[in-house]
Enzyme design. Structure first.
Site, mmCIF file in Angstrom:
data_model
loop_
_atom_site.group_PDB
_atom_site.id
_atom_site.type_symbol
_atom_site.label_atom_id
_atom_site.label_comp_id
_atom_site.label_asym_id
_atom_site.label_seq_id
_atom_site.Cartn_x
_atom_site.Cartn_y
_atom_site.Cartn_z
ATOM 1 N N ASN A 18 -9.643 6.430 -12.600
ATOM 2 C CA ASN A 18 -9.602 7.558 -11.666
ATOM 3 C C ASN A 18 -8.535 8.532 -12.162
ATOM 4 O OD1 ASN A 18 -9.350 9.335 -9.566
ATOM 5 N ND2 ASN A 18 -8.502 7.836 -8.109
ATOM 6 N N TRP A 19 -8.997 9.635 -12.726
ATOM 7 C CA TRP A 19 -8.057 10.587 -13.326
ATOM 8 C C TRP A 19 -7.330 11.419 -12.279
ATOM 9 C CZ3 TRP A 19 -11.040 13.216 -17.979
ATOM 10 C CH2 TRP A 19 -11.390 12.231 -18.912
ATOM 11 N N LYS A 20 -7.815 11.389 -11.044
ATOM 12 C CA LYS A 20 -7.231 12.245 -9.993
ATOM 13 C C LYS A 20 -7.235 13.697 -10.493
ATOM 14 C CE LYS A 20 -4.843 8.215 -8.338
ATOM 15 N NZ LYS A 20 -3.712 7.621 -7.626
ATOM 16 N N HIS A 108 -10.770 7.267 -0.890
ATOM 17 C CA HIS A 108 -9.489 6.964 -1.548
ATOM 18 C C HIS A 108 -8.350 7.269 -0.571
ATOM 19 C CE1 HIS A 108 -6.109 7.166 -4.308
ATOM 20 N NE2 HIS A 108 -6.846 6.483 -5.165
ATOM 21 N N GLU A 110 -5.706 8.753 -0.952
ATOM 22 C CA GLU A 110 -5.206 10.139 -1.033
ATOM 23 C C GLU A 110 -6.104 11.083 -0.246
ATOM 24 O OE1 GLU A 110 -4.818 10.188 -5.309
ATOM 25 O OE2 GLU A 110 -3.183 8.738 -5.111
ATOM 26 N N GLU A 180 -6.894 -1.148 -2.622
ATOM 27 C CA GLU A 180 -5.773 -0.390 -3.189
ATOM 28 C C GLU A 180 -4.655 -0.290 -2.152
ATOM 29 O OE1 GLU A 180 -6.938 2.326 -6.739
ATOM 30 O OE2 GLU A 180 -6.954 3.486 -4.902
ATOM 31 N N GLY A 186 0.772 4.330 -7.852
ATOM 32 C CA GLY A 186 1.694 5.237 -8.524
ATOM 33 C C GLY A 186 3.149 4.844 -8.411
ATOM 34 N N SER A 226 -1.035 0.673 -9.699
ATOM 35 C CA SER A 226 -0.103 0.374 -10.794
ATOM 36 C C SER A 226 -0.642 -0.658 -11.778
ATOM 37 C CB SER A 226 1.262 -0.070 -10.235
ATOM 38 O OG SER A 226 1.854 0.995 -9.511
ATOM 39 N N GLY A 247 -5.369 4.324 -12.115
ATOM 40 C CA GLY A 247 -4.979 5.727 -12.061
ATOM 41 C C GLY A 247 -4.260 6.133 -13.338
ATOM 42 N N GLY A 248 -2.936 6.157 -13.276
ATOM 43 C CA GLY A 248 -2.119 6.656 -14.385
ATOM 44 C C GLY A 248 -2.476 6.081 -15.742
HETATM 45 P P1 13P Z 1 -2.149 4.152 -10.231
HETATM 46 O O1 13P Z 1 -2.885 3.220 -11.167
HETATM 47 O O2 13P Z 1 -1.606 5.363 -10.909
HETATM 48 O O3 13P Z 1 -1.168 3.402 -9.398
HETATM 49 O O4 13P Z 1 -3.267 4.726 -9.214
HETATM 50 C C1 13P Z 1 -4.108 3.851 -8.559
HETATM 51 C C2 13P Z 1 -5.179 4.614 -7.884
HETATM 52 O O5 13P Z 1 -4.954 5.247 -6.874
HETATM 53 C C3 13P Z 1 -6.515 4.594 -8.488
HETATM 54 O O6 13P Z 1 -7.476 5.100 -7.628
#
Ligand code: 13P
Length: 269
Positions: A18-20, A108, A110, A180, A186, A226, A247-248
């Site tokens: 997930n690149w956000k 999600h 967010e 999640e 993050g 993470s 994510g990251g």
């Molecule tokens: P991180 O891997 O950056 O913690 O993000 C997780 C996430 O929200 C994936 O959807």
């Protein structure tokens, strides 16, 4: 699914990036080309990989992935629950389906926390994704405060029931649910494998309650928060953790490949 379970295609563990709101379409082109050069058949023999770029990148990534036969599924991060209409700034599920999108992240944290996506909208979006032949990745997870108050299971139960209640069994079968925990996103502080497994078992039991054991067994439960190349293998070694939502660590090809290889290493016979 345990690592020594024979792997059929629909049940391969799913590793999703997930690149956000990162990478414009030019950066996406570079990243996916790099990923395509590094991914070996062995990496994807037992693991399915999806990438979820921003909407503006999707057409570029689709063209590249199809043109160069890069073995990743195209994913999106969100969509609207209506097929068309006066919804300025939104993207309809059918538009994603036309681009060959296979997986859509729904609900999600967010979206829930920053954009006011309520349980009802999560449920209607999930149905919209299914209506267009795509697979929802339903995200659920608790905050640190909820966890500290011992409320993790109540939060998960509320979110899973609100999203899936009333959905026909055949539509629940094959879904992806991502656990999640918000405190792990993050922060560099991933859940322990045991905590991820406990949550995955709990989610699967909820699905079984709603749709029966067979449907529950066919649902892939991802862990997200993470995740990196170091902790990926340990997390998916748990029998109920069927993949990862990253994510990251999904933003650069090398780091994402470390995660994919960590998972593949667990499932290779
Ligand atoms: P991180 O891997 O950056 O913690 O993000 C997780 C996430 O929200 C994936 O959807």
């Amino acid at each position: 699914m345990t690592p020594d379970t024979p792997v059929d295609d629909a049940r391969r563990p799913l590793v999703s990036g997930n690149w956000k709101m990162h990478h414009d379409h030019i950066e996406a082109l570079h990243m996916v080309r790099d990923l395509g050069l590094r991914l070996k058949p062995d990496d994807v023999a037992s693991v399915e990989v999806s990438i979820h770029p921003p909407f503006t990148d999707l057409r570029t990534v689709q063209t590249l992935v199809e043109g160069e036969s890069i073995p990743v599924a195209l994913g999106a991060q969100h969509c609207h629950d209506q097929d068309r209409g006066a919804f300025t700034g939104e993207v309809a599920p059918g538009m994603l389906a036309r681009l060959g999108v296979r997986y859509v992240v729904v609900g999600h944290s967010e979206r829930r926390q920053l954009f006011g996506m309520a349980d009802e909208q999560v449920a209607s979006t999930l149905r919209a994704v299914l209506r267009h032949g795509m697979v929802p990745i339903l995200c659920v997870g608790e905050t640190q405060e909820q966890r500290d108050a011992g409320g993790t299971e109540a939060v998960l139960a509320g979110q899973v029931r609100a999203a899936l209640d009333g959905l026909p069994v055949d539509q629940i079968a094959g879904l992806v649910v991502a656990y999640e925990p918000i405190w792990a996103i993050g922060t560099g502080r991933a859940a322990t494998a045991v905590d991820a497994e406990d949550a995955a078992v709990f989610v699967r039991a909820l699905v079984a309650e709603l749709a029966g054991e067979d449907a529950a067994a066919s649902v892939r439960v991802q862990y997200g928060g993470s995740v990196n190349g170091e902790n990926a293998a340990e997390l998916v070694a748990e029998p109920d953790v069927d993949g990862l939502l990253v994510g990251g660590a999904s933003l650069e090809a090398a780091g994402f490949l470390d995660v994919v290889r960590g998972v593949a290493g667990c499932y290779r016979s």
